[in-house]
Design an enzyme around this catalytic site. Structure first.
Site, short mmCIF file in Angstrom:
data_model
loop_
_atom_site.label_atom_id
_atom_site.label_comp_id
_atom_site.label_asym_id
_atom_site.label_seq_id
_atom_site.Cartn_x
_atom_site.Cartn_y
_atom_site.Cartn_z
N SER A 142 0.85 -1.20 0.00
CA SER A 142 0.00 0.00 0.00
C SER A 142 0.88 1.23 0.00
CB SER A 142 -0.88 0.00 1.25
OG SER A 142 -1.55 1.22 1.43
N TYR A 155 -2.69 -1.13 10.12
CA TYR A 155 -2.62 -1.28 8.66
C TYR A 155 -1.21 -0.99 8.18
CZ TYR A 155 -4.26 -0.88 3.80
OH TYR A 155 -4.46 -1.06 2.45
#
Length: 278
Positions: A142, A155
């Site tokens: 990401s 995350y």
């Protein structure tokens, strides 16, 4: 890998978003696909789209955090299709929580899918990719595997881990020269269901405010690049054997910001985060 015709690709998280678009784009190029997800209804919809292009497709309900289940799926795909050339470890989830309040079970949940799912998928399919003689592993990290943000510590942890794992994997494959390569993907904000399906801890919202407001803000951040555009970017990265691919203008811009400012990007993020939270 320059040609996808008659190759076989295994894709996790294929019921929607980037996984679905990857399946369709690869099928358009003549690539057979093995699809997995926990969402069987979404898988069936993706399979119907893929079949229009005349390629072979299989679907499997799969929780990527379960190592034995992933191993069984890899063996099943190799047996059914006769070979495996591509693996897209794409399945992922989101969790919004401050690190002092996050529940241990939620932290284990996100790491199980986002990180261990990538590890299990890589290890399960790697022997089959080597056997094919022409293989590629694509692991989805990401933008938050390149930079951190408040409330996204879990995350960030999962996606930074994917980045480190994949970069080391690529180096080992280069040393071995076994016909298999690896690419780490860093999408920015992609128009998928990840924000709507995210777990949000009450710590995400200020006292007296609606938790769904935090969800809408999160979804707005992840609404920059279409899933189809992301899928095409990832496929081009495989064709060019790129080590790292940035997906979306936000990923490209913020990666440059981090490179230019080093750790000084952190107070900048903190400032804008405070402004956003009002």
């Amino acid at each position: 890998m320059k040609n996808f015709k008659n190759k076989v690709a295994a894709i996790t998280g294929a019921a929607s978003g980037m996984g679905r678009e990857l399946a369709v784009e690869l099928a358009q190029r003549g690539c057979h696909v093995a699809l997995s997800d926990v969402n069987e209804a979404g898988l069936a919809e993706t399979a119907a789209l893929v079949k229009k292009h005349g390629v072979k497709v299989s679907t499997t309900k799969l929780d990527v955090s379960k190592r034995e289940a992933v191993n069984a799926w890899a063996d099943q795909v190799a047996s059914e299709f006769g070979q495996v050339n591509l693996v897209f470890n794409n399945a992922g989830v989101a969790l919004g929580a401050t690190l002092d309040k996050v529940k241990p079970a939620d932290f284990e949940w996100i790491m199980g899918i986002n990180f261990w799912g990538v590890v299990w998928g890589t290890q399960a399919f790697l022997p089959h990719l080597k056997k094919s003689g022409d293989g590629h592993i694509v692991n989805t990290s990401s933008l938050f595997g390149l930079m951190s943000q408040p409330t996204q510590g879990t995350y960030n942890a999962s996606k930074f881990a994917v980045r480190g794992f994949t970069e080391s994997l690529r180096q080992e494959l280069d040393v071995e020269n076994c016909g298999v390569s690896a690419t780490c993907v860093h999408p920015g904000g992609i128009r998928t269901n990840i924000a709507k399906a995210a777990k949000l801890d009450p710590s995400m919202a200020k006292p007296g405010t609606d938790l769904e407001l935090a969800r809408r803000r999160f979804d707005k951040l992840l609404n920059t690049t279409t899933a189809n555009s992301a899928a095409r970017t990832m496929i081009r990265a495989v064709e060019k054997n790129k080590r790292r691919v940035l997906v979306g203008p936000d990923a490209i811009f913020l990666d440059k910001l981090v490179r230019l400012t080093g750790s000084w990007y952190q107070p900048l993020v903190t400032f804008f985060f405070k402004k956003m939270m009002g």
